[in-house]
Design an enzyme around this catalytic site. Sequence first.
Site, PDB file in Angstrom:
ATOM      1  N   ASP A 110       0.859  -1.173   0.000  1.00 26.74           N
ATOM      2  CA  ASP A 110       0.000   0.000   0.000  1.00 26.74           C
ATOM      3  C   ASP A 110       0.906   1.237   0.000  1.00 26.74           C
ATOM      4  O   ASP A 110       2.106   1.148   0.294  1.00 26.74           O
ATOM      5  CB  ASP A 110      -0.890  -0.044   1.255  1.00 26.74           C
ATOM      6  CG  ASP A 110      -1.747   1.183   1.395  1.00 26.74           C
ATOM      7  OD1 ASP A 110      -2.408   1.557   0.411  1.00 26.74           O
ATOM      8  OD2 ASP A 110      -1.757   1.783   2.488  1.00 26.74           O
TER       9      ASP A 110
ATOM     10  N   ASP B  85      -0.351   5.030   0.864  1.00 27.64           N
ATOM     11  CA  ASP B  85      -0.706   5.992   1.906  1.00 27.64           C
ATOM     12  C   ASP B  85      -0.799   5.331   3.268  1.00 27.64           C
ATOM     13  O   ASP B  85      -1.558   4.384   3.462  1.00 27.64           O
ATOM     14  CB  ASP B  85      -2.041   6.660   1.562  1.00 27.64           C
ATOM     15  CG  ASP B  85      -1.993   7.403   0.241  1.00 27.64           C
ATOM     16  OD1 ASP B  85      -1.067   8.208   0.065  1.00 27.64           O
ATOM     17  OD2 ASP B  85      -2.865   7.170  -0.617  1.00 27.64           O
TER      18      ASP B  85
ATOM     19  N   ASP C 267      -1.496  -1.065   6.076  1.00 22.88           N
ATOM     20  CA  ASP C 267      -1.724  -0.421   7.370  1.00 22.88           C
ATOM     21  C   ASP C 267      -3.183  -0.380   7.788  1.00 22.88           C
ATOM     22  O   ASP C 267      -3.494  -0.256   8.971  1.00 22.88           O
ATOM     23  CB  ASP C 267      -1.186   1.015   7.353  1.00 22.88           C
ATOM     24  CG  ASP C 267      -2.030   1.929   6.477  1.00 22.88           C
ATOM     25  OD1 ASP C 267      -2.666   2.856   7.000  1.00 22.88           O
ATOM     26  OD2 ASP C 267      -2.063   1.713   5.251  1.00 22.88           O
TER      27      ASP C 267
END
Length: 302
Positions: A32, A34, A202
């Site tokens: 990922d 961001d 995250d």
Amino acid sequence: MPAAIPPLTAVEVKSLINNAGSKKRKIICFSDFDGTIFMQDTGHVLFDNHGCGSERREVLDEQIKTGERSFREVSEEMWGSLHVPFNDGFKVMEKTLEIDPDFRSFHEYCINNKIPFNVISAGLKPILRRVLDTFLGEEQSAQINIVANDAKIAEDGSEWKPIWRHDNELGHDKALSVQEARSQAEMTCEDGTIPLIVFIGDGVSDLPAAREADVLFARRGLRLEEYCIENNIAHVPFDTFADIQKEIQRIRKEDEEKTAGKGLPVRFNPRANLWRRVSSQTAVPRVVATAPVATPVAPVQA
């Protein structure tokens, strides 16, 4: 609820382990962007400073969480709220974004060891590429494949319009993108190697892609790790990309010793292929899990 997985017979387990033990794994990383490579969300930085503003964005984010509106519909409103030239919008990102302190060295490690590294994101590819070019340099940035939505951005900033990768409510089905990458990797693997898909994330929004992975890294203290703990999902927590590098080094060393004939136990999930057949869109991630005949992935010690 996750689909039930029938227990494997002793013969099936032995066969799977023997087959895995005879092959070296080609590691392929997906991450990922961001909140994972960068601590902030690139879209949020733009929306808060040049678009709908933080209050409206939080309302829109809640609409996604509750299912009131689709991710694609809400995203189109957020991107549509921007009326700023790309270069002007990028200035605030350059000042605000913080990169993981160990990402540069981790990516150099991937390049030096021929480990493909891919960014997989629901964001806009032109923005992500510009950010990577700026923070890593164009030469190293060019080594990263970006799997994200494209965009139509007017020169005067009057229009920011996503060009979606997939025609569905997500706009970008990350799970499908990882599935496609796995299929391509399987066709290109040589000398008996098999793909080992690593996913790094995250947030809970990363679950569709994480479900397609063999090894899942979750940033410590954030929602993805919390979800994994709450639902007893095997994962490797990390604080920085240095933790991920250590674990991948351990996996590679294990493979080298295995193929050298030392007969060491292999961290291999014998249920993985079975899980791929029965998992649904609501299933938990398919990750390396503890099995009686295999050595589980242990969390990296901070």
